[in-house]
Design an enzyme around this catalytic site. Structure first.
Site, PDB file in Angstrom:
ATOM      1  N   ASN A 176      -1.895  -0.086   6.876  1.00 60.86           N
ATOM      2  CA  ASN A 176      -1.374  -1.355   7.397  1.00 60.86           C
ATOM      3  C   ASN A 176      -0.457  -2.079   6.412  1.00 60.86           C
ATOM      4  OD1 ASN A 176      -3.310  -2.125   5.564  1.00 60.86           O
ATOM      5  ND2 ASN A 176      -4.483  -3.408   6.983  1.00 60.86           N
ATOM      6  N   TYR A 202     -12.402  -1.536  -4.320  1.00 57.56           N
ATOM      7  CA  TYR A 202     -12.993  -1.730  -2.987  1.00 57.56           C
ATOM      8  C   TYR A 202     -14.512  -1.560  -2.997  1.00 57.56           C
ATOM      9  CZ  TYR A 202      -8.299  -1.718  -0.969  1.00 57.56           C
ATOM     10  OH  TYR A 202      -7.000  -2.030  -0.644  1.00 57.56           O
ATOM     11  N   LYS A 227       0.811  -1.214   0.000  1.00 59.98           N
ATOM     12  CA  LYS A 227       0.000   0.000   0.000  1.00 59.98           C
ATOM     13  C   LYS A 227       0.853   1.277   0.000  1.00 59.98           C
ATOM     14  CE  LYS A 227      -4.002  -2.137   2.260  1.00 59.98           C
ATOM     15  NZ  LYS A 227      -4.960  -2.053   3.396  1.00 59.98           N
ATOM     16  N   HIS A 277      -2.117  -5.542   1.408  1.00 60.06           N
ATOM     17  CA  HIS A 277      -3.443  -6.135   1.193  1.00 60.06           C
ATOM     18  C   HIS A 277      -3.247  -7.567   0.730  1.00 60.06           C
ATOM     19  CE1 HIS A 277      -7.475  -6.753  -0.591  1.00 60.06           C
ATOM     20  NE2 HIS A 277      -6.804  -7.306  -1.591  1.00 60.06           N
ATOM     21  N   GLU A 309      -9.078 -10.028  -8.250  1.00 58.90           N
ATOM     22  CA  GLU A 309      -8.104  -8.974  -7.992  1.00 58.90           C
ATOM     23  C   GLU A 309      -6.893  -9.077  -8.919  1.00 58.90           C
ATOM     24  OE1 GLU A 309      -7.486  -9.318  -3.781  1.00 58.90           O
ATOM     25  OE2 GLU A 309      -9.458  -8.464  -3.317  1.00 58.90           O
TER      26      GLU A 309
END
Length: 205
Positions: free
Chosen positions: A121, A55, A15, A124, A135
């Site tokens: 975080n 998302y 990310k 993913h 994805e």
């Protein structure tokens, strides 16, 4: 690694927070050290529209707008990973979603080492085979997603199709001893295999 496991592909993404902090290479090294093969990778920046589409399942939830803004705030690294039980193994290596919890429960996980909180975080990971396929296609639409053969199938293929001809080739090489130079021996072997290829098309004069 479980003997009954199957070789899988999964989608992983580093990310913007981890990329911006200069941790992408470290994370990819950690991925490879833990037995994953990086099949495909690409560094790109998501537009807001791309983030909303990726998302979409979270649309309408309180955190959706913040997530979309964050994910389109800087470059990401998109990865296709392969390993036995890759989906489960990558989620384990990534650690709990909240980085603070990850530091308590899985201190060696990626999120414990490089994440900040529940949103920033670091990485993913797909949560199911169907999600992984969707994805991967989202970021790598031209990647052919043929079934990945398991180790037993690969071994059977090698024994049936490669071992017989390679045994003959190496026996011929041992008899001929074309040179003590390894490179010349490899060239000789390549020429022998080309000349004796059982699947070579027959030329009719």
């Amino acid at each position: 690694m479980e003997a009954s496991g199957r070789l899988e592909r999964t989608y992983a993404m580093i990310k913007p927070d981890a990329v911006g902090a200069g941790n992408a290479e470290r994370i990819m090294q950690q991925i490879e050290v833990n037995g994953f093969t990086i099949v495909q990778q690409a560094k790109l920046q998501l537009t807001r529209e791309m983030a909303e589409e990726f998302y979409a399942e979270h649309a309408g939830k309180p955190f959706f707008e913040g997530l979309v803004t964050f994910m389109s705030s800087g470059p990401v690294v998109a990865l296709v990973l392969a390993k036995v039980n890759a989906i489960r193994e990558w989620r384990t290596l990534a650690g709990p979603t909240n980085s603070n919890r990850a530091r308590e429960e899985a201190p060696e996980s990626v999120r414990a080492l490089y994440g900040t909180d529940g949103q920033r975080n670091a990485v993913h990971g797909s949560d199911s085979p169907s999600s992984a396929q969707r994805e991967i296609r989202f970021f790598f639409p031209n990647l052919v997603l043929d079934p990945v053969p398991d180790s037993a199938s690969a071994t059977e293929y090698i024994q049936k199709n490669l071992q017989p001809i390679l045994t003959k080739a190496l026996t011929a090489l041992a008899k001929e001893k074309p040179s003590s130079d390894p490179n010349e021996a490899i060239v000789w072997l390549a020429h022998w295999l080309q000349k004796n290829n059982p699947n070579a098309p027959q030329v009719v004069s």
